[in-house]
Design a protein around this motif. Structure first.
Motif, PDB file in Angstrom:
ATOM      1  N   LEU A 199       2.366  20.870  39.769  1.00  0.00           N
ATOM      2  CA  LEU A 199       2.126  19.483  39.370  1.00  0.00           C
ATOM      3  C   LEU A 199       0.908  19.369  38.467  1.00  0.00           C
ATOM      4  O   LEU A 199       0.896  18.579  37.511  1.00  0.00           O
ATOM      5  CB  LEU A 199       1.974  18.604  40.612  1.00  0.00           C
ATOM      6  CG  LEU A 199       3.281  18.400  41.389  1.00  0.00           C
ATOM      7  CD1 LEU A 199       3.006  17.828  42.771  1.00  0.00           C
ATOM      8  CD2 LEU A 199       4.236  17.494  40.619  1.00  0.00           C
ATOM      9  N   SER A 200      -0.113  20.173  38.731  1.00  0.00           N
ATOM     10  CA  SER A 200      -1.292  20.184  37.862  1.00  0.00           C
ATOM     11  C   SER A 200      -0.929  20.666  36.460  1.00  0.00           C
ATOM     12  O   SER A 200      -1.405  20.131  35.447  1.00  0.00           O
ATOM     13  CB  SER A 200      -2.365  21.097  38.465  1.00  0.00           C
ATOM     14  OG  SER A 200      -3.457  21.233  37.593  1.00  0.00           O
ATOM     15  N   ALA A 201      -0.051  21.675  36.393  1.00  0.00           N
ATOM     16  CA  ALA A 201       0.388  22.185  35.092  1.00  0.00           C
ATOM     17  C   ALA A 201       1.194  21.137  34.334  1.00  0.00           C
ATOM     18  O   ALA A 201       1.070  21.003  33.106  1.00  0.00           O
ATOM     19  CB  ALA A 201       1.214  23.458  35.281  1.00  0.00           C
ATOM     20  N   LEU A 202       2.022  20.374  35.049  1.00  0.00           N
ATOM     21  CA  LEU A 202       2.763  19.289  34.401  1.00  0.00           C
ATOM     22  C   LEU A 202       1.820  18.236  33.837  1.00  0.00           C
ATOM     23  O   LEU A 202       2.028  17.710  32.739  1.00  0.00           O
ATOM     24  CB  LEU A 202       3.729  18.635  35.401  1.00  0.00           C
ATOM     25  CG  LEU A 202       5.095  19.274  35.602  1.00  0.00           C
ATOM     26  CD1 LEU A 202       5.886  18.487  36.633  1.00  0.00           C
ATOM     27  CD2 LEU A 202       5.874  19.371  34.293  1.00  0.00           C
ATOM     28  N   VAL A 203       0.764  17.915  34.589  1.00  0.00           N
ATOM     29  CA  VAL A 203      -0.229  16.953  34.115  1.00  0.00           C
ATOM     30  C   VAL A 203      -0.875  17.463  32.825  1.00  0.00           C
ATOM     31  O   VAL A 203      -1.041  16.711  31.849  1.00  0.00           O
ATOM     32  CB  VAL A 203      -1.299  16.696  35.186  1.00  0.00           C
ATOM     33  CG1 VAL A 203      -2.478  15.902  34.599  1.00  0.00           C
ATOM     34  CG2 VAL A 203      -0.700  15.939  36.371  1.00  0.00           C
ATOM     35  N   ALA A 204      -1.229  18.749  32.812  1.00  0.00           N
ATOM     36  CA  ALA A 204      -1.853  19.331  31.619  1.00  0.00           C
ATOM     37  C   ALA A 204      -0.911  19.264  30.420  1.00  0.00           C
ATOM     38  O   ALA A 204      -1.332  18.980  29.289  1.00  0.00           O
ATOM     39  CB  ALA A 204      -2.272  20.778  31.899  1.00  0.00           C
ATOM     40  N   TRP A 205       0.381  19.522  30.650  1.00  0.00           N
ATOM     41  CA  TRP A 205       1.349  19.456  29.551  1.00  0.00           C
ATOM     42  C   TRP A 205       1.536  18.025  29.070  1.00  0.00           C
ATOM     43  O   TRP A 205       1.514  17.758  27.861  1.00  0.00           O
ATOM     44  CB  TRP A 205       2.683  20.031  30.017  1.00  0.00           C
ATOM     45  CG  TRP A 205       3.763  19.926  28.980  1.00  0.00           C
ATOM     46  CD1 TRP A 205       3.852  20.646  27.826  1.00  0.00           C
ATOM     47  CD2 TRP A 205       4.878  19.025  28.987  1.00  0.00           C
ATOM     48  NE1 TRP A 205       4.975  20.252  27.116  1.00  0.00           N
ATOM     49  CE2 TRP A 205       5.612  19.260  27.801  1.00  0.00           C
ATOM     50  CE3 TRP A 205       5.329  18.060  29.879  1.00  0.00           C
ATOM     51  CZ2 TRP A 205       6.771  18.551  27.494  1.00  0.00           C
ATOM     52  CZ3 TRP A 205       6.482  17.363  29.581  1.00  0.00           C
ATOM     53  CH2 TRP A 205       7.194  17.598  28.398  1.00  0.00           C
ATOM     54  N   VAL A 206       1.679  17.095  29.995  1.00  0.00           N
ATOM     55  CA  VAL A 206       1.900  15.688  29.642  1.00  0.00           C
ATOM     56  C   VAL A 206       0.717  15.121  28.865  1.00  0.00           C
ATOM     57  O   VAL A 206       0.888  14.335  27.930  1.00  0.00           O
ATOM     58  CB  VAL A 206       2.153  14.856  30.927  1.00  0.00           C
ATOM     59  CG1 VAL A 206       1.908  13.374  30.694  1.00  0.00           C
ATOM     60  CG2 VAL A 206       3.574  15.084  31.423  1.00  0.00           C
TER      61      VAL A 206
END
Length: 201
Positions: free
Chosen positions: A171-178
């Motif tokens: 989820l942290s990686a998704l936040v970074a991508w978004v």
């Protein structure tokens, strides 16, 4: 602070209520795909789902409740899709978990505005959305533990702990991508590194 929770499918006694909840979430997806987080307004969702605004608020107390519930449904769909496979590819737990994560992440990254809306809602969620956040976490944990030990009746306590950490990284990686802090390729590499460290043979 409100302690109201979204009405889950299990909370709904009639087919009409379940259909209404589905229409609301479908409308949310459509608006998010068109315009991201800002496009999902409660009035617009109610109009598109053809329900009264008051009815919408009874099902979902806020926009954040609504979008986090939509994220949970996205993970439910991914879990069901993976469950239809004969077997998750991979000779090791790490390989199988990476396959599941990449498959789900690619699906999310293929719809960037929707993913932006769902991920931002997860970022903004406070204690009033604890039940919906818990549902998302349980779905993630279930997907990952099933990949770690396919066919096992129950995951071990260690499996669950590892899956939760991987889910947090995911989820942290998704936040970074978004938020534009990492590319899709960097996101994938970050996830592979985390899984490799946590699931060393």
């Amino acid at each position: 602070m409100s302690t109201l929770n979204s009405l889950s499918v299990e909370d709904l006694g009639s087919a009409a209520q379940r259909d209404r909840r589905k229409r609301i979430l479908d409308a949310t997806y459509e608006l998010a795909r068109e315009g991201g987080f800002d496009a999902v307004q409660m009035r617009a969702v109610a109009d598109k789902a053809e329900v009264a605004l008051g009815t919408l608020y009874r099902y979902f107390p806020s926009k954040i409740h609504l979008l986090v519930s939509a994220l949970a449904r996205e993970f439910e769909r991914s879990q069901k899709s993976i469950a239809t496979m004969d077997a998750v590819p991979g000779d090791t737990a790490a390989e199988r978990v990476i396959f599941v994560m990449k498959r789900t992440t690619r699906g999310l990254q293929g719809d960037p505005r929707l993913t932006e809306a769902l991920t931002r809602a997860f970022m903004f969620a406070d204690a009033s959305v604890a039940t919906e956040i818990h549902t998302v976490g349980m779905l993630l944990t279930s997907m990952l533990t099933q990949a770690m030990r396919p066919g096992a009746e129950e995951p071990t306590a260690e499996d669950v702990a590892i899956a939760r950490v991987i889910g947090d990284v995911w989820l942290s990686a998704l936040v970074a991508w978004v938020t534009g802090r990492s590319t899709a390729a960097e996101t994938g590499a970050h996830l592979e590194t985390a899984v490799g460290l946590l699931l060393r043979d």
